[in-house]
Design a protein around this motif. Structure first.
Motif, mmCIF file in Angstrom:
data_model
loop_
_atom_site.group_PDB
_atom_site.id
_atom_site.type_symbol
_atom_site.label_atom_id
_atom_site.label_comp_id
_atom_site.label_asym_id
_atom_site.label_seq_id
_atom_site.Cartn_x
_atom_site.Cartn_y
_atom_site.Cartn_z
ATOM 1 N N ASN A 22 5.442 -13.192 -42.144
ATOM 2 C CA ASN A 22 5.133 -11.940 -41.455
ATOM 3 C C ASN A 22 5.732 -12.017 -40.054
ATOM 4 O O ASN A 22 5.201 -12.700 -39.181
ATOM 5 C CB ASN A 22 3.614 -11.725 -41.378
ATOM 6 C CG ASN A 22 3.257 -10.452 -40.624
ATOM 7 O OD1 ASN A 22 4.118 -9.624 -40.327
ATOM 8 N ND2 ASN A 22 1.991 -10.290 -40.307
ATOM 9 N N GLY B 100 -0.661 -7.163 -38.833
ATOM 10 C CA GLY B 100 -0.930 -7.947 -40.024
ATOM 11 C C GLY B 100 -0.579 -7.178 -41.281
ATOM 12 O O GLY B 100 -0.283 -5.975 -41.240
ATOM 13 N N SER C 11 -0.271 -11.980 -38.127
ATOM 14 C CA SER C 11 1.063 -11.834 -37.547
ATOM 15 C C SER C 11 1.665 -13.204 -37.241
ATOM 16 O O SER C 11 0.950 -14.169 -36.958
ATOM 17 C CB SER C 11 0.995 -10.996 -36.269
ATOM 18 O OG SER C 11 0.166 -11.622 -35.309
ATOM 19 N N LYS C 12 2.981 -13.277 -37.336
ATOM 20 C CA LYS C 12 3.731 -14.504 -37.045
ATOM 21 C C LYS C 12 3.220 -15.701 -37.858
ATOM 22 O O LYS C 12 3.102 -16.816 -37.342
ATOM 23 C CB LYS C 12 3.660 -14.830 -35.546
ATOM 24 C CG LYS C 12 4.356 -13.829 -34.645
ATOM 25 C CD LYS C 12 5.852 -13.818 -34.868
ATOM 26 C CE LYS C 12 6.562 -12.875 -33.921
ATOM 27 N NZ LYS C 12 8.035 -12.872 -34.126
ATOM 28 N N ASN D 225 5.973 -9.728 -37.708
ATOM 29 C CA ASN D 225 5.442 -8.797 -36.714
ATOM 30 C C ASN D 225 4.666 -9.530 -35.624
ATOM 31 O O ASN D 225 3.995 -10.526 -35.886
ATOM 32 C CB ASN D 225 4.534 -7.770 -37.396
ATOM 33 C CG ASN D 225 5.306 -6.842 -38.312
ATOM 34 O OD1 ASN D 225 6.007 -5.943 -37.860
ATOM 35 N ND2 ASN D 225 5.207 -7.070 -39.620
ATOM 36 N N GLN D 226 4.753 -8.990 -34.409
ATOM 37 C CA GLN D 226 4.108 -9.620 -33.271
ATOM 38 C C GLN D 226 2.607 -9.340 -33.243
ATOM 39 O O GLN D 226 1.801 -10.237 -33.020
ATOM 40 C CB GLN D 226 4.746 -9.104 -31.968
ATOM 41 C CG GLN D 226 4.186 -9.740 -30.712
ATOM 42 C CD GLN D 226 4.539 -11.212 -30.597
ATOM 43 O OE1 GLN D 226 5.640 -11.624 -30.942
ATOM 44 N NE2 GLN D 226 3.600 -12.021 -30.116
ATOM 45 N N ASN D 227 2.223 -8.073 -33.460
ATOM 46 C CA ASN D 227 0.808 -7.707 -33.371
ATOM 47 C C ASN D 227 0.349 -6.933 -34.598
ATOM 48 O O ASN D 227 -0.535 -6.093 -34.497
ATOM 49 C CB ASN D 227 0.564 -6.856 -32.115
ATOM 50 C CG ASN D 227 0.915 -7.594 -30.837
ATOM 51 O OD1 ASN D 227 0.407 -8.682 -30.582
ATOM 52 N ND2 ASN D 227 1.785 -7.009 -30.033
#
Length: 231
Positions: free
Chosen positions: A104, A110, A144-145, A106-108
């Protein structure tokens, strides 16, 4: 002739003293020019301010869109095994195992996975399908991440369908040194950021995997990234 003896005089309708002179018109002209110039400056200032505000709002909106725009999960093939290919008579105990990682990025944001299934195709014919298990029960939420590891297995006679004709074709491709399969993962997912959740999406991740004569994945396919699309 006048009876009074006075000499008649000619009078004009308007006295020259009442007519505006050039000196009288000049100050009025300058006042009018100053007013028009001031009006133009005010209009230009308002237009410039409005355009600046629109530009700032546009830039902020674009930055917000970039930060909130969901990035697709990234699927990579880490392993694919078909050991029965190494045996001429391995038809009866044919089994395929594979491993996939899901990242995943994306920073912020889910991702919720509500289900997942793996399908294996050979020569564009499906030879097996199986439900896949995630680290916990569905719906599974991926932070995220983060990266998760997904195992899969198909075996005869439960989830792998390989008849005599298909096995003959597999042996023919094995003789060339490379057997190609297509692995497709399907899932219903939803993106989430803070209190906001997107609508569900049907996701398809597909990857072509090359296997050698020993039934092991070839280096060209190890770590290969899946193609992702939604339906």
């Amino acid at each position: 002739m006048s009876t009074t003896g006075e000499i008649p005089t000619h009078t004009s309708a308007t006295s020259p003293s009442n007519q505006p002179t050039k000196r009288d018109r000049r100050p009025r002209y300058h006042v009018q020019q100053v007013r028009e110039s001031l009006t133009k400056r005010v209009v230009k200032c308002l237009c410039g301010t409005l355009l600046t505000l629109l530009l700032v709002v546009g830039i902020l909106g674009f930055i917000l869109w970039l930060s909130l725009r969901p990035h697709r999960p990234r699927f990579h093939s880490t392993n694919f095994l078909f050991p029965a290919l190494a045996q001429d008579n391995g038809f009866d105990n044919a089994q395929i195992t594979f491993n996939v990682t899901i990242r995943n990025p994306n920073q912020n944001m889910g991702v919720y996975y509500y289900s997942m299934e793996g399908e294996v195709y050979y020569r564009e014919q499906r030879i097996g399908a199986t439900p896949l298990s995630l680290p916990s029960s569905f719906p599974y939420y991926q932070e995220s991440k983060s990266t998760i590891w997904i195992p899969g297995q198909l075996s005869v006679p439960t989830t792998l369908v390989v008849n005599d004709l298909r096995w003959t074709e597999l042996m023919e491709d094995r003789a060339t040194g490379t057997v190609w399969f297509r692995l497709e993962l399907t899932s219903r997912i939803r993106f989430k950021i803070s209190m906001w959740e997107s609508k569900p999406h049907r996701m398809h991740a597909t990857c072509h995997v090359a296997v050698g004569q020993d039934g092991l994945i070839l280096p060209v396919s190890k770590g290969k990234r899946y193609t992702l699309y939604f339906s």
